[in-house]
Write a protein that holds these residues in place. Structure first.
Motif, short mmCIF file in Angstrom:
data_model
loop_
_atom_site.label_atom_id
_atom_site.label_comp_id
_atom_site.label_asym_id
_atom_site.label_seq_id
_atom_site.Cartn_x
_atom_site.Cartn_y
_atom_site.Cartn_z
N PHE A 179 -7.91 0.34 -4.25
CA PHE A 179 -7.89 1.44 -3.29
C PHE A 179 -8.52 1.01 -1.98
O PHE A 179 -9.52 0.29 -1.96
N CYS A 224 -1.54 1.42 -9.93
CA CYS A 224 -2.37 1.09 -8.77
C CYS A 224 -3.53 0.18 -9.19
O CYS A 224 -4.23 0.47 -10.16
N GLU A 225 -3.73 -0.89 -8.44
CA GLU A 225 -4.74 -1.88 -8.82
C GLU A 225 -5.97 -1.84 -7.93
O GLU A 225 -7.02 -2.35 -8.31
N SER A 255 3.07 9.48 -3.68
CA SER A 255 2.57 8.13 -3.92
C SER A 255 2.51 7.78 -5.40
O SER A 255 2.83 6.65 -5.80
N ALA A 289 -10.10 -0.22 -11.31
CA ALA A 289 -9.42 -0.61 -10.08
C ALA A 289 -10.49 -1.00 -9.07
O ALA A 289 -11.63 -0.53 -9.13
N MET A 332 0.19 -3.22 -6.22
CA MET A 332 0.10 -1.95 -5.49
C MET A 332 -1.34 -1.53 -5.22
O MET A 332 -2.19 -1.55 -6.12
N GLY A 333 -1.57 -1.13 -3.99
CA GLY A 333 -2.82 -0.48 -3.62
C GLY A 333 -2.55 0.96 -3.24
O GLY A 333 -1.41 1.34 -2.95
N GLY A 334 -3.59 1.76 -3.24
CA GLY A 334 -3.46 3.16 -2.87
C GLY A 334 -4.53 3.55 -1.87
O GLY A 334 -5.57 2.88 -1.75
N LEU A 359 0.87 -1.18 0.00
CA LEU A 359 0.00 0.00 0.00
C LEU A 359 0.91 1.22 0.00
O LEU A 359 1.65 1.45 0.97
N LYS A 385 -3.10 7.52 -10.31
CA LYS A 385 -2.57 6.36 -9.61
C LYS A 385 -2.80 5.08 -10.41
O LYS A 385 -1.92 4.22 -10.50
N SER A 438 6.26 0.17 -10.75
CA SER A 438 5.88 -0.41 -12.04
C SER A 438 7.10 -0.66 -12.90
O SER A 438 7.22 -1.70 -13.58
N MET A 479 4.56 4.77 -7.19
CA MET A 479 3.87 3.72 -7.93
C MET A 479 4.48 3.54 -9.33
O MET A 479 4.67 2.41 -9.80
#
Length: 624
Positions: free
Chosen positions: A510, A507-508, A459, A535, A481-483, A436, A502, A467, A463
């Motif tokens: 949240f 980012c995949e 962030s 996402a 990755m989460g955000g 995260l 993101k 990547s 990210m």
């Protein structure tokens, strides 16, 4: 003769550093010598002339930092660009008058790193730089240099724009690497070689490397990687590595070493060569003399890899077990499956690392949660900028002890890029595959001056960096990755734009801040509709364990409002058991309201009371 014709017949020597040489020559510590284009143009003109006398035949305008990042006032920025180009033109005229030189001399409209701030969209960034390109085109520029780039995000598009306005223009893009061979975005020399060969960079005429490393290290990097295309190649290394002494940046006087290594760099097939930070006209004069005895060799072009691994499938599951046999995954599969493929919604639970060295409670809680069927544990990274045990190290310990996958938070506040890269390498080695990534809470005002927030990245930048690491190192076993989703705020569309950045960065999913009210749920529904499945959204539920706890969250936590119908269910005199029963009931009610919106649930464990979360999870299982 245009620059393409020149390069077909010979090697082109550029100037050296402007900023560090300006400081050395005039003792001015202003970080932006670009202001001198208007304030003291004669100083800049004299430096240009010194480089021409040394043998440079490509002058870069003194406009490196004239970008929206450093000069947000557009008029000041554009006036500085015009003045910078005019100063270079006047330097060439004066040099020709004094020397009688009739050789071809080129002016490069110079740009520093193409950057953006969190509030800008990609379209807004491109609009800014197109207007800057227009100014140079109006000045008559036909050579454009984009220096010290961290990635290629905007470069192909800007090169196409320049060529649409001036088909005969020549565009050079240069990337800066650290000693390990990576840009600040995590791209390696090999990856840059691959990317510039792609159709998206077709309008770029030349590419290369500047700044970051000195000539010896750049030679090593170039020897290890052959180019993949027939674009012209450039190299502008630093004079060495700087020393900061009493506020001044000092470089070792090492012309002989610089020239020796630069000659070897040129022999690799480099077409455009010069110097960056720390170099002076003396360096360029010695380099020009040495290169006059070195023929330019035609570079061998390595074949482009058959498969372009630049696209990483982020929803790919990872291996079945860790290095010690623990079943650390399968989590990616559950987090990313569609609702119809799941028997129940995935559950993520957050715990806090301790302030001291005692992990007894958090380990016991993790075992309880693993037994309750939690899909993923997550550990915060010193929230509120209060030091706790390192989340990544604790995550590795919990994986070993419980077999449950653990996702540490990584905040950008406390580590520079070097530290972050080292941390990411260690996380992967420790069988951690979920991260995260957050910018991090700022250091409290009363601690400023004694505690420094680093924030080399935010962030989104981190990210992007992860990547690129996935592309380079972990294509078959990526980091996911989460955000964080702070869904409050006055402008939901602004929140969505940041989410989209993101998502674009890799980012995949949240994790939202705590949800309590119907208006919160409506906001989440609006946001989810806007991102349209790009996402997952795990809706945050933070149980309130007492009247005091509810009052604190309601009154002290910025952006969180607890409705009166929830607050009134707590009483200052109620027992711990009664308060827990209320917390479970409210949490299950919220989960039920969110069931048609949430891709999964994200429970924040108050005071690491894992038994409370287990009771809520049991209630969830009974209703599904």
């Amino acid at each position: 003769m245009n620059i393409q014709e020149y390069l077909r017949s010979g090697r082109l020597i550029t100037d050296g550093a402007m900023g560090t040489y300006y400081e050395k020559k005039y003792g001015d510590r202003d970080p932006f010598p670009e202001r001198e284009n208007l304030a003291h143009p004669e100083r800049i003109r004299e430096i240009h002339i010194e480089y021409l006398r040394a043998g440079a035949r490509l002058l870069r305008t003194n406009t490196f930092a004239l970008s929206p990042v450093f000069f947000p006032d557009e008029k000041e920025r554009l006036d500085g660009l015009r003045a910078g180009y005019a100063v270079a033109e006047s330097a060439i005229r004066d040099f020709r008058a004094e020397s009688g030189c009739e050789e071809e001399i080129f002016i490069a409209a110079d740009f520093g790193p193409v950057g953006e701030n969190d509030e800008q969209s990609a379209a807004e960034v491109l609009d800014d730089y197109r207007r800057m390109c227009d100014v140079f085109l109006e000045c008559g520029a036909q050579v454009f240099v984009f220096e010290s780039q961290r990635d290629d995000k905007y470069l192909g598009t800007l090169a196409e724009y320049i060529k649409s306005k001036c088909p005969q223009a020549f565009v050079l893009v240069q990337f800066t690497f650290d000693r390990s061979g990576y840009t600040r975005a995590g791209l390696s020399v090999r990856r840059i070689n691959e990317r510039v060969a792609q159709p998206a960079m077709a309008a770029v005429d030349a590419y290369g490397y500047n700044c970051g490393v000195e000539a010896g290290h750049l030679l090593q990097l170039l020897e290890a990687q052959q180019p993949y295309c027939d674009k012209y190649l450039s190299a502008l290394p630093n004079a060495g590595y700087p020393l900061s002494l009493r506020g001044k940046t000092i470089y070792t006087e090492n012309e002989r070493y610089f020239v020796e290594k630069s000659v070897k760099i040129a022999a690799l097939g480099v077409d455009i060569i010069g110097g960056c930070c720390g170099t002076t006209p003396g360096y360029i004069a010695d380099l020009a003399e040495a290169l006059s005895q070195v023929p330019r060799e035609k570079k061998d072009i390595a074949p482009l890899p058959a498969t372009d691994q630049a696209t990483v499938i982020h929803t790919q599951d990872v291996s079945e077990c860790g290095s010690d046999g623990t079943a650390h995954v399968g989590v990616a599969e559950r987090l990313f499956l569609e609702p119809e493929q799941l028997d129940r919604k995935p559950v993520i639970v957050e715990m806090d690392p301790p302030f001291n060295g005692d992990i007894t409670k958090v380990c016991a809680g993790a075992k309880l949660l693993a037994a309750a069927g939690v899909d993923l544990l997550t550990l915060s990274d010193s929230p509120m900028a209060r030091a706790r045990m390192d989340a990544g190290a604790l995550a590795a310990r919990l994986i070993r002890e419980t077999g449950i996958p653990v996702m540490p938070h990584i905040a950008c506040r406390d580590r520079n890029i070097i530290g972050l890269r080292g941390l990411l390498l260690a996380e992967h080695m420790n069988d951690i595959r979920q991260l995260l990534i957050v910018t991090g809470d700022p250091v409290a005002r009363d601690a400023r001056g004694t505690i420094s927030g680093v924030f080399d990245m935010n962030s989104i930048r981190l990210m992007e960096y992860v990547s690129h690491m996935n592309e380079e190192l972990y294509a078959d076993d990526p980091l996911h990755m989460g955000g964080a989703l702070n869904y409050h705020g006055a402008n939901p569309d602004g929140i969505i734009r940041r989410m989209e950045k993101k998502i674009e960065a890799g980012c995949e999913y949240f994790l939202t801040q705590p949800i309590y009210s119907d208006s919160d749920i409506e906001r989440i529904a609006y946001i989810k509709e806007a991102i349209r499945g790009r996402a997952k959204i795990f809706c945050g539920i933070m149980p309130l364990v007492s009247y005091k706890n509810a009052m604190f969250i309601h009154h002290e936590m910025a952006g969180i409002t607890i409705p009166e119908e929830i607050l009134c269910q707590y009483d200052p005199q109620m027992s711990r058991a009664d308060a827990q029963a209320v917390a479970v009931k409210i949490s299950l009610e919220l989960a039920d309201k969110l069931k048609d919106i949430a891709d999964g649930y994200y429970f924040m464990t108050p005071f690491n009371r894992a038994d409370l979360i287990c009771e809520i999870i049991a209630g969830l299982h009974q209703t599904t």
